[in-house]
Design an enzyme around this catalytic site. Sequence first.
Site, PDB file in Angstrom:
ATOM      1  N   CYS A 247      72.724  -4.643 -20.576  1.00  0.00           N
ATOM      2  CA  CYS A 247      73.963  -5.422 -20.480  1.00  0.00           C
ATOM      3  C   CYS A 247      73.819  -6.770 -21.177  1.00  0.00           C
ATOM      4  O   CYS A 247      74.790  -7.304 -21.717  1.00  0.00           O
ATOM      5  CB  CYS A 247      74.376  -5.602 -19.027  1.00  0.00           C
ATOM      6  SG  CYS A 247      73.127  -6.395 -17.991  1.00  0.00           S
ATOM      7  N   HIS A 803      73.607  -9.416 -13.796  1.00  0.00           N
ATOM      8  CA  HIS A 803      74.351  -8.536 -14.695  1.00  0.00           C
ATOM      9  C   HIS A 803      75.111  -9.395 -15.701  1.00  0.00           C
ATOM     10  O   HIS A 803      75.658 -10.439 -15.352  1.00  0.00           O
ATOM     11  CB  HIS A 803      75.322  -7.666 -13.899  1.00  0.00           C
ATOM     12  CG  HIS A 803      76.145  -6.742 -14.759  1.00  0.00           C
ATOM     13  ND1 HIS A 803      75.568  -5.772 -15.554  1.00  0.00           N
ATOM     14  CD2 HIS A 803      77.494  -6.661 -14.961  1.00  0.00           C
ATOM     15  CE1 HIS A 803      76.536  -5.118 -16.204  1.00  0.00           C
ATOM     16  NE2 HIS A 803      77.691  -5.649 -15.846  1.00  0.00           N
TER      17      HIS A 803
END
Length: 853
Positions: A247, A803
Amino acid sequence: MAASTSAAVTEPPGLETQRKEIESLLQGHELRAGDTWYLVERRWYEQWKEYVETGDQNSSSFPGQIDNTDLFEELDSYHLKERLVENEDFVLVPAEAWHKLLSWYGMVDDQPALARKVVDLPSTVKVEVYPVEIFLCLHSNMENVVKAHFSHTIQKVMMKQFEVVEGAETRLWMKSSDTSCERLRNIHITVLDSCLSSGMTVIMEMRNADGTWPSSRPQIMRNSVEDQDSYRGQPGVCGLTNLGNTCFMNSALQCLSNTPPLTEYFLRSAYLEELNFTNPLGMKGEIAEAYADVVKQMWSGRHYSVVPRIFKTKVGHFASQFLGYQQHDSQELLSFLLDGLHEDLNRVKNKEYIELKDANGRPDQEVAEEAWRNHRRRNDSVIVDTFHGLFKSTLVCPECCKVSVTFDPFCYLSVPLPVSKDRVMEIFFVSLDPVAKPVQHRLVVPKAGKVFDLCSALSEMTNVPMVVADVFNHRFYKIYHADESLSCILDRDDIFVYELSSGSVEEDGDEVVLALYLRERSHYRDYGSGSSSYGTSLFGHPLLMAVPRGQCTRDALYHLFLQRIELRAGCSTDDIASASYRASADASSTSLTDSQQGSGCQQQPSKTESDCCPQVNERQAKRKGCEFRRRKLLFTIQAVNSNGTTERGMGEDAQPYVAIDWDPDMKKKYYNENEAEKYVKHQSMEVPHQQTTVQLQECIELFTTVETLEEENPWYCPTCKKHQLATKKLDLWSLPEVLIIHLKRFSYTKYSREKLDIIVDFPLRHLDFSGFLLKKAGTNGEPPSRYDLIAVSNHYGGLRDGHYTSYAWNKDNGQWYYFDDSKVTYAKEEQIVVSFATGLVLLHKIPVAAKGN
């Protein structure tokens, strides 16, 4: 015991010998491909090091059996937890060191040994902690799927597995869990190089005798490919598939993809004429070509989402830190990518040597223009055109006041965030009142403070002494001294603060501080160990208690512990009292011998019987033995080590640890474990933690503040002829067309790492930097120093479980979008302004034509 951990435990050598043998093996062992290394839980290993360094076989730091429990997700399957960090969660030891430790200490609970192979990667050798698990099958028989763990060359393994005739021409397809399929063109590539992640399937097909292939694509993919071919969407509004912890890469790519001048450069294929294949600092044009492929797919308008596997493979090939599937910072990836693109597209084929000159009193304008010309003589690319600006760096010698002025190029601004001097800590306060439940508090303490400051934060509640301890796995992992630094305590530690008593707790005082563990005995004796004693297991939260020396007798301690546990666990006083003194017909099962019973108190020798522990005064114990045989006791008292195992003798200065051992039936009947585990929340836990809000301009001001160089990085003064801790000031001289600002959210110290969750506020349009520029914009037809926001890289969560996503403004339709790996949604401007997770900010300079807007 499992076969992998069934080595017989042998009598270990002396502690000094143990330490030297293991240190020698660690220092003299290099990583060699094919060797086996073992994971050992860090806390156990640190306790073992502490134990052998004491040189005392009876030390309270005896580590007990090797225990890797904290490394497993669950103990049924012994599946390793995700995202474990070396030297923070575990240490790696070579096979010979592991086998020695195993033979000396054994291993608990039939745990398997965590053996891992050393693999040879393109530019490094490393222990593969997380082997990739993939599935293999033939295109002609896709029902016969074989699971494999390996880092080897894929084609060779598959040909051997499926007995494919040597010399047969094959090709491979990679199928991920989301049903996308991609051709693996290099059939000799390894698993890591191909970016295969766990759960993926590799399909092998063999060329037919007539020279054709069984299919242009595996049949299972035809429907999804046709859907992609028929899709028509907004160019640039395209997700990126997460290949496994990528990510951070996807976030950086989305930001760069939505940078208009760079994307237009690649879409019109201008890069083809400027690829530099001979630059020794470059990557033979491979990074530029791989990035161009990703951009063209994302802006074709024909894909919901693109799989950037080839791009990641190239990145990992040239930068080994990005190999595999560990999480990284999006700024790290962006920095590498911009540098790689610049060198791959550098129009300067032969870089000349240029000697840097100091200002020596010359006007800033003259020195700045000279520095920029020199920079362009060696560095000329679309990256320099778009992203490079110029600093003015001023150094002043503290001794001779020599002033050195230089101008240096930059590709992005890495600016600090205002750091608070305070720290918020969550602790459990255990009151002296045995009726009171532990109270969870949220305290504000100085970051550079001592453990004493943590106790002082509770001083409004009590004036009695307190002890701070780290509780882990039902035992005290560490009991802190008052003068220890708070930086030793991590945010994830379970910290308990115990209130003691108003009396003295010094070693020569009238009280002894006892560390009290709760243990449950097994139903059966362990005759196999040769001791015929009962096995025990720890439960509940341990206690720290200040006990008067005059009560360090077996009978007194029993009643003292009984009262504390009775009130804490919510047991019935009448039931406990009757159970404690109920006569027992079986005297042998209820009596406590002197070898079983002990207070664990450390005290000065005394002739007074009331001041002596049972071990010291044997006559007193024998005299009262008959009385104790007439009682049915709820528990017995044992002296133990700090890890909760039965004591084998303590040194003079050892922390007294004792355990109360419950009979299982008595514990079940009289001890309310659920009640004992309860705690209450202080009102400080109800008040949400207030986050600091700063303006982006404040971060720029901090960046341009005068600072003194650190001792590790002094400046050589040409006048003094020696290194000096000079003062340094950075100023912005000129800004690029696209300004990248990196917010330094991650703070690293010797003992801890933290993320600064400070809200950084900034306008989306017309962000003016003219107040920070020494060279005023607008002269010589230059555009003004005002910028519009075009992209933001976000980081949510903590250091290990974060994230990355991104916001970006589409240059074609003027709409904001939110990119979360393969998922793309519309975004509102107000979401971006208040985002505290910002890690990277990309700003596009407003052209002269828009100056009046």
